[in-house]
Design a protein around this motif. Structure first.
Motif, PDB file in Angstrom:
ATOM      1  N   TYR A 192       0.977  -1.182   0.191  1.00 11.49           N
ATOM      2  CA  TYR A 192      -0.080  -0.112   0.029  1.00 11.49           C
ATOM      3  C   TYR A 192       1.265   1.180  -0.361  1.00 11.49           C
ATOM      4  CZ  TYR A 192      -3.425  -3.556   1.431  1.00 11.49           C
ATOM      5  OH  TYR A 192      -4.023  -4.176   1.303  1.00 11.49           O
ATOM      6  N   ASN A 193       0.748   2.147  -0.512  1.00  7.51           N
ATOM      7  CA  ASN A 193       1.333   3.457  -0.820  1.00  7.51           C
ATOM      8  C   ASN A 193       0.293   4.692  -0.436  1.00  7.51           C
ATOM      9  OD1 ASN A 193       0.499   5.219  -3.369  1.00  7.51           O
ATOM     10  ND2 ASN A 193       0.490   2.992  -3.878  1.00  7.51           N
ATOM     11  N   GLN A 194       1.202   5.407   0.053  1.00  8.11           N
ATOM     12  CA  GLN A 194       0.069   7.587   0.171  1.00  8.11           C
ATOM     13  C   GLN A 194       0.958   8.333  -0.919  1.00  8.11           C
ATOM     14  OE1 GLN A 194      -2.065   7.108   2.515  1.00  8.11           O
ATOM     15  NE2 GLN A 194      -0.361   8.077   4.318  1.00  8.11           N
ATOM     16  N   LEU A 195       1.156   7.569  -1.920  1.00  4.12           N
ATOM     17  CA  LEU A 195       1.510   8.867  -3.181  1.00  4.12           C
ATOM     18  C   LEU A 195       0.663   9.709  -3.514  1.00  4.12           C
ATOM     19  CD1 LEU A 195       3.526   6.367  -5.087  1.00  4.12           C
ATOM     20  CD2 LEU A 195       4.821   7.871  -3.806  1.00  4.12           C
ATOM     21  N   ARG A 196      -0.668   9.378  -3.449  1.00  6.60           N
ATOM     22  CA  ARG A 196      -1.673  10.494  -4.207  1.00  6.60           C
ATOM     23  C   ARG A 196      -1.926  11.010  -3.313  1.00  6.60           C
ATOM     24  NH1 ARG A 196      -5.978   6.736  -5.599  1.00  6.60           N
ATOM     25  NH2 ARG A 196      -5.124   6.589  -7.514  1.00  6.60           N
ATOM     26  N   VAL A 197      -2.156  10.694  -1.501  1.00  9.24           N
ATOM     27  CA  VAL A 197      -2.379  11.969  -0.476  1.00  9.24           C
ATOM     28  C   VAL A 197      -0.699  13.028  -0.615  1.00  9.24           C
ATOM     29  CG1 VAL A 197      -2.664  12.142   2.197  1.00  9.24           C
ATOM     30  CG2 VAL A 197      -2.966  10.419   0.603  1.00  9.24           C
ATOM     31  N   LEU A 198       0.123  11.974  -0.564  1.00  9.39           N
ATOM     32  CA  LEU A 198       1.897  13.058  -0.593  1.00  9.39           C
ATOM     33  C   LEU A 198       1.158  14.126  -1.969  1.00  9.39           C
ATOM     34  CD1 LEU A 198       3.685  10.419   0.796  1.00  9.39           C
ATOM     35  CD2 LEU A 198       2.818  12.239   2.432  1.00  9.39           C
ATOM     36  N   ARG A 199       1.523  13.903  -2.618  1.00 11.10           N
ATOM     37  CA  ARG A 199       1.025  14.563  -4.081  1.00 11.10           C
ATOM     38  C   ARG A 199      -0.001  15.819  -3.498  1.00 11.10           C
ATOM     39  NH1 ARG A 199      -0.637  13.468  -8.649  1.00 11.10           N
ATOM     40  NH2 ARG A 199      -1.640  12.008  -7.906  1.00 11.10           N
ATOM     41  N   ALA A 200      -0.667  15.788  -3.088  1.00  9.39           N
ATOM     42  CA  ALA A 200      -2.016  16.175  -2.982  1.00  9.39           C
ATOM     43  C   ALA A 200      -1.676  17.179  -2.529  1.00  9.39           C
ATOM     44  CB  ALA A 200      -3.758  15.649  -2.542  1.00  9.39           C
ATOM     45  N   GLU A 201      -0.888  16.892  -1.028  1.00  9.68           N
ATOM     46  CA  GLU A 201      -0.413  18.266   0.687  1.00  9.68           C
ATOM     47  C   GLU A 201       0.740  18.740  -0.794  1.00  9.68           C
ATOM     48  OE1 GLU A 201      -0.870  15.032   4.250  1.00  9.68           O
ATOM     49  OE2 GLU A 201       0.846  15.239   3.073  1.00  9.68           O
ATOM     50  N   ARG A 202       1.232  18.123  -1.570  1.00 11.21           N
ATOM     51  CA  ARG A 202       2.294  19.673  -1.917  1.00 11.21           C
ATOM     52  C   ARG A 202       1.644  19.739  -2.912  1.00 11.21           C
ATOM     53  NH1 ARG A 202       3.663  15.081   1.525  1.00 11.21           N
ATOM     54  NH2 ARG A 202       5.707  15.848   3.116  1.00 11.21           N
ATOM     55  N   GLY A 203       0.740  19.516  -3.786  1.00 17.62           N
ATOM     56  CA  GLY A 203       0.707  19.938  -5.015  1.00 17.62           C
ATOM     57  C   GLY A 203       1.129  20.066  -6.277  1.00 17.62           C
ATOM     58  N   LEU A 204       1.826  18.572  -6.056  1.00 16.38           N
ATOM     59  CA  LEU A 204       2.401  17.733  -7.148  1.00 16.38           C
ATOM     60  C   LEU A 204       1.394  16.885  -8.157  1.00 16.38           C
ATOM     61  CD1 LEU A 204       6.027  16.286  -5.710  1.00 16.38           C
ATOM     62  CD2 LEU A 204       4.936  18.355  -6.954  1.00 16.38           C
TER      63      LEU A 204
ATOM     64  N   ILE B  39       3.569   6.381 -11.701  1.00 15.70           N
ATOM     65  CA  ILE B  39       3.762   6.886 -10.782  1.00 15.70           C
ATOM     66  C   ILE B  39       2.182   6.139 -10.563  1.00 15.70           C
ATOM     67  CG2 ILE B  39       2.759   8.829  -9.589  1.00 15.70           C
ATOM     68  CD1 ILE B  39       5.878   8.324  -9.643  1.00 15.70           C
ATOM     69  N   GLY B  40       1.394   6.386 -11.772  1.00 19.58           N
ATOM     70  CA  GLY B  40      -0.579   6.145 -11.812  1.00 19.58           C
ATOM     71  C   GLY B  40      -0.226   4.594 -11.396  1.00 19.58           C
ATOM     72  N   ALA B  41       0.681   3.942 -11.952  1.00 21.52           N
ATOM     73  CA  ALA B  41       1.010   2.374 -11.763  1.00 21.52           C
ATOM     74  C   ALA B  41       0.477   2.056 -10.312  1.00 21.52           C
ATOM     75  CB  ALA B  41       1.855   2.112 -12.587  1.00 21.52           C
ATOM     76  N   ILE B  42       2.488   3.048  -9.660  1.00 22.02           N
ATOM     77  CA  ILE B  42       2.148   2.583  -8.393  1.00 22.02           C
ATOM     78  C   ILE B  42       0.975   3.213  -7.340  1.00 22.02           C
ATOM     79  CG2 ILE B  42       3.680   2.999  -6.220  1.00 22.02           C
ATOM     80  CD1 ILE B  42       6.258   3.896  -8.861  1.00 22.02           C
ATOM     81  N   GLU B  43       0.353   4.231  -7.647  1.00 14.32           N
ATOM     82  CA  GLU B  43      -0.580   4.879  -6.824  1.00 14.32           C
ATOM     83  C   GLU B  43      -1.619   3.785  -6.929  1.00 14.32           C
ATOM     84  OE1 GLU B  43      -0.183   9.225  -6.739  1.00 14.32           O
ATOM     85  OE2 GLU B  43      -1.791   8.809  -7.973  1.00 14.32           O
ATOM     86  N   ARG B  44      -2.042   3.100  -7.839  1.00 13.90           N
ATOM     87  CA  ARG B  44      -3.174   2.025  -8.593  1.00 13.90           C
ATOM     88  C   ARG B  44      -3.300   1.013  -7.296  1.00 13.90           C
ATOM     89  NH1 ARG B  44      -3.447   3.991 -13.045  1.00 13.90           N
ATOM     90  NH2 ARG B  44      -1.918   1.976 -14.185  1.00 13.90           N
ATOM     91  N   GLY B  45      -1.344   0.211  -6.993  1.00 10.14           N
ATOM     92  CA  GLY B  45      -0.910  -0.773  -6.543  1.00 10.14           C
ATOM     93  C   GLY B  45      -0.688  -2.197  -7.416  1.00 10.14           C
TER      94      GLY B  45
END
Length: 90
Positions: A13-25, A41-47
């Motif tokens: 599991y990962n927090q990439l989407r949340v971390l990107r949103a927090e930083r506006g990336l 990035i998309g593939a990792i976020e989806r698992g």
């Protein structure tokens, strides 16, 4: 190098989407920072794809967080569960 893909029974599991949103990336911006294709990035976020250890450390450097704060074998608790009690009030 061959990609590391989804394995049955061993999700990461990962927090990439949340971390990107927090930083506006955007995915594109994050991909440039960690030197991968935006689709990665998309593939990792989806698992659908698990990052290599090297790539996990690159995410760690970008977000200035330990790898364990970004990736886990257990699902991360929703942010709302961390902020609110059972009744939904702070």
């Amino acid at each position: 190098m061959s990609p590391v893909s989804h394995r049955e029974g061993k999700p990461i599991y990962n927090q990439l989407r949340v971390l990107r949103a927090e930083r506006g990336l955007s995915r594109v911006a994050l991909a440039k920072l960690v030197e991968v294709h935006p689709q990665t990035i998309g593939a990792i976020e989806r698992g659908d794809y698990f990052p290599s250890l090297d790539l996990a450390f690159r995410f760690s450097d970008v977000f200035e967080l330990p790898v364990e704060a970004i990736f886990s074998r257990r699902p991360f608790a929703p942010l709302s569960a961390q902020l609110y009690n059972k009744e939904g009030r702070p």
